[in-house]
Design an enzyme around this catalytic site. Structure first.
Site, PDB file in Angstrom:
ATOM      1  N   ALA A 110       2.316  -0.419   9.097  1.00 45.87           N
ATOM      2  CA  ALA A 110       3.449  -1.236   9.572  1.00 45.87           C
ATOM      3  C   ALA A 110       3.380  -2.645   8.991  1.00 45.87           C
ATOM      4  O   ALA A 110       4.402  -3.203   8.567  1.00 45.87           O
ATOM      5  CB  ALA A 110       3.444  -1.282  11.100  1.00 45.87           C
ATOM      6  N   SER A 111       2.177  -3.221   8.934  1.00 54.37           N
ATOM      7  CA  SER A 111       2.085  -4.590   8.404  1.00 54.37           C
ATOM      8  C   SER A 111       2.338  -4.601   6.896  1.00 54.37           C
ATOM      9  O   SER A 111       2.949  -5.536   6.361  1.00 54.37           O
ATOM     10  CB  SER A 111       0.741  -5.232   8.759  1.00 54.37           C
ATOM     11  OG  SER A 111      -0.339  -4.457   8.305  1.00 54.37           O
ATOM     12  N   LYS A 112       1.912  -3.562   6.186  1.00 52.67           N
ATOM     13  CA  LYS A 112       2.183  -3.504   4.737  1.00 52.67           C
ATOM     14  C   LYS A 112       3.660  -3.213   4.464  1.00 52.67           C
ATOM     15  O   LYS A 112       4.217  -3.676   3.462  1.00 52.67           O
ATOM     16  CB  LYS A 112       1.291  -2.453   4.079  1.00 52.67           C
ATOM     17  CG  LYS A 112      -0.176  -2.874   3.964  1.00 52.67           C
ATOM     18  CD  LYS A 112      -0.372  -4.071   3.046  1.00 52.67           C
ATOM     19  CE  LYS A 112      -1.832  -4.277   2.664  1.00 52.67           C
ATOM     20  NZ  LYS A 112      -2.031  -5.431   1.774  1.00 52.67           N
ATOM     21  N   ILE A 124      -8.124   2.427  -4.214  1.00 58.21           N
ATOM     22  CA  ILE A 124      -8.631   1.671  -5.370  1.00 58.21           C
ATOM     23  C   ILE A 124     -10.139   1.924  -5.487  1.00 58.21           C
ATOM     24  O   ILE A 124     -10.851   2.025  -4.478  1.00 58.21           O
ATOM     25  CB  ILE A 124      -8.352   0.168  -5.195  1.00 58.21           C
ATOM     26  CG1 ILE A 124      -6.856  -0.070  -4.949  1.00 58.21           C
ATOM     27  CG2 ILE A 124      -8.812  -0.613  -6.422  1.00 58.21           C
ATOM     28  CD1 ILE A 124      -6.509  -1.506  -4.542  1.00 58.21           C
ATOM     29  N   THR A 148     -13.095   0.587  -5.566  1.00 58.27           N
ATOM     30  CA  THR A 148     -13.841  -0.655  -5.300  1.00 58.27           C
ATOM     31  C   THR A 148     -15.252  -0.302  -4.831  1.00 58.27           C
ATOM     32  O   THR A 148     -15.488   0.810  -4.341  1.00 58.27           O
ATOM     33  CB  THR A 148     -13.151  -1.479  -4.198  1.00 58.27           C
ATOM     34  OG1 THR A 148     -13.136  -0.701  -2.989  1.00 58.27           O
ATOM     35  CG2 THR A 148     -11.745  -1.875  -4.577  1.00 58.27           C
ATOM     36  N   SER A 189       0.865  -1.168   0.000  1.00 54.43           N
ATOM     37  CA  SER A 189       0.000   0.000   0.000  1.00 54.43           C
ATOM     38  C   SER A 189       0.909   1.228   0.000  1.00 54.43           C
ATOM     39  O   SER A 189       2.066   1.150   0.463  1.00 54.43           O
ATOM     40  CB  SER A 189      -0.856   0.011   1.271  1.00 54.43           C
ATOM     41  OG  SER A 189      -1.487   1.251   1.421  1.00 54.43           O
ATOM     42  N   TYR A 211      -1.931  -0.961   9.873  1.00 47.69           N
ATOM     43  CA  TYR A 211      -2.000  -1.256   8.436  1.00 47.69           C
ATOM     44  C   TYR A 211      -0.663  -0.894   7.763  1.00 47.69           C
ATOM     45  O   TYR A 211      -0.084  -1.701   7.036  1.00 47.69           O
ATOM     46  CB  TYR A 211      -3.152  -0.459   7.818  1.00 47.69           C
ATOM     47  CG  TYR A 211      -3.361  -0.690   6.347  1.00 47.69           C
ATOM     48  CD1 TYR A 211      -3.757  -1.932   5.864  1.00 47.69           C
ATOM     49  CD2 TYR A 211      -3.171   0.346   5.431  1.00 47.69           C
ATOM     50  CE1 TYR A 211      -3.961  -2.145   4.514  1.00 47.69           C
ATOM     51  CE2 TYR A 211      -3.383   0.147   4.075  1.00 47.69           C
ATOM     52  CZ  TYR A 211      -3.768  -1.100   3.607  1.00 47.69           C
ATOM     53  OH  TYR A 211      -3.969  -1.300   2.265  1.00 47.69           O
TER      54      TYR A 211
END
Ligand SMILES: NC(=O)c1ccc[n+]([C@@H]2O[C@H](COP(=O)([O-])OP(=O)(O)OC[C@H]3O[C@@H](n4cnc5c(N)ncnc54)[C@H](OP(=O)(O)O)[C@@H]3O)[C@@H](O)[C@H]2O)c1
Length: 231
Positions: free
Chosen positions: A151-153, A182, A184, A136, A149
């Site tokens: 940190a995990s990405k 995006i 969506t 991301s 989010y």
């Protein structure tokens, strides 16, 4: 990707609505793990029965290693892994629960580790593989209220680049795309459609993913590709 065996995780999700048709259009055989039957039905709505013959749906929870192993055992080869699974929730760090923090890491980073690990075992046996993961923009430009989010990405980017280093000298590559927002159905429902023309369209991001997943991209390793649209 003609004739290639593709493991496409998250293929029934919002981005999957663009990526799944693009991968099928290239002539691939596709395996899609899923949890929600409603999302499978939504995806079925955009295909012809002929397209559908080339998709195998397998119920799975990708945070569970046994479930990941089961999918991969059922595939003859994994020529291509496209890992779209991921998601976010918001909150300031001092208010964020440790349970939610661990859930975000499970969903974004741990699923990526598990599908990459078990796909790589098959790829190393066959001597061919393409891995495309989804980070991301927040992985490289972190923002407030999305610490878990981002940190995990960032972990997804690091993991993908470590795999790219480990597979040097083989015909296996690993690269990651970094989308901004995006276009969506879920984002339109949450944010309205006023700015949607600036967002990245799923079929546009799908073209970038398909290139990285193709034989032609054999010399692209460890790239973190920004796909920001006009945001
Ligand atoms: N949407 C954006 O604006 C945006 C921006 C930047 C990056 N991204 C990244 O792009 C990727 C796709 O996003 P999206 O908008 O398409 O998300 P989405 O619509 O929520 O789709 C996520 C997909 O992952 C599947 N999934 C979730 N947890 C799973 C699990 N434990 N096991 C198996 N499948 C699981 C979901 O299936 P079920 O519903 O059946 O669980 C769904 O098909 C994610 O990695 C996301 O972080 C999205």
């Amino acid at each position: 990707m003609k004739g290639k065996q593709v493991l496409l995780t998250g293929g029934t999700g919002g981005l999957g609505l663009g990526v799944t048709p693009a991968v099928l259009a290239q002539g691939a055989e596709v395996t899609i793990p899923y949890r929600s039957v409603q999302e499978v039905e939504r995806l079925k709505g955009i295909f012809s029965p002929d397209d559908f013959e080339r998709i195998q749906f397998i119920p799975a929870n990708l945070t569970d290693e046994g479930s990941v192993e089961n999918i991969i055992k059922r595939m003859e080869r994994v020529d291509v892994l496209i890992h779209l699974v991921g998601g976010f929730s918001m909150g300031k760090t001092h208010e964020y629960s440790f349970t939610d923090w661990k859930r975000d890491f499970d969903l974004n980073l741990n699923t990526t580790f598990l599908v990459c690990k078990h796909s790589l075992n098959k790829m190393l046996q066959s001597g061919y593989g393409r891995i495309v993961t989804v980070g991301s923009r927040g992985a490289v430009q972190p923002v407030g209220q999305l610490a878990a989010y981002c940190a995990s990405k960032a972990g997804v980017v690091a993991l993908t680049q470590a795999i790219a280093d480990e597979t040097k000298g083989t015909n296996i590559t690993a690269n990651v795309v970094l989308p901004s927002v995006i276009d969506t159905p879920a984002n339109r429902a949450a944010m309205g459609a006023e700015d949607a023309d600036k967002w990245v369209k799923p079929d546009s991001l799908a073209q970038v993913i398909c290139f990285l997943a193709s034989e032609s991209a054999k010399d692209v390793r460890g790239a973190a590709v920004p796909v920001y649209g006009s945001v």
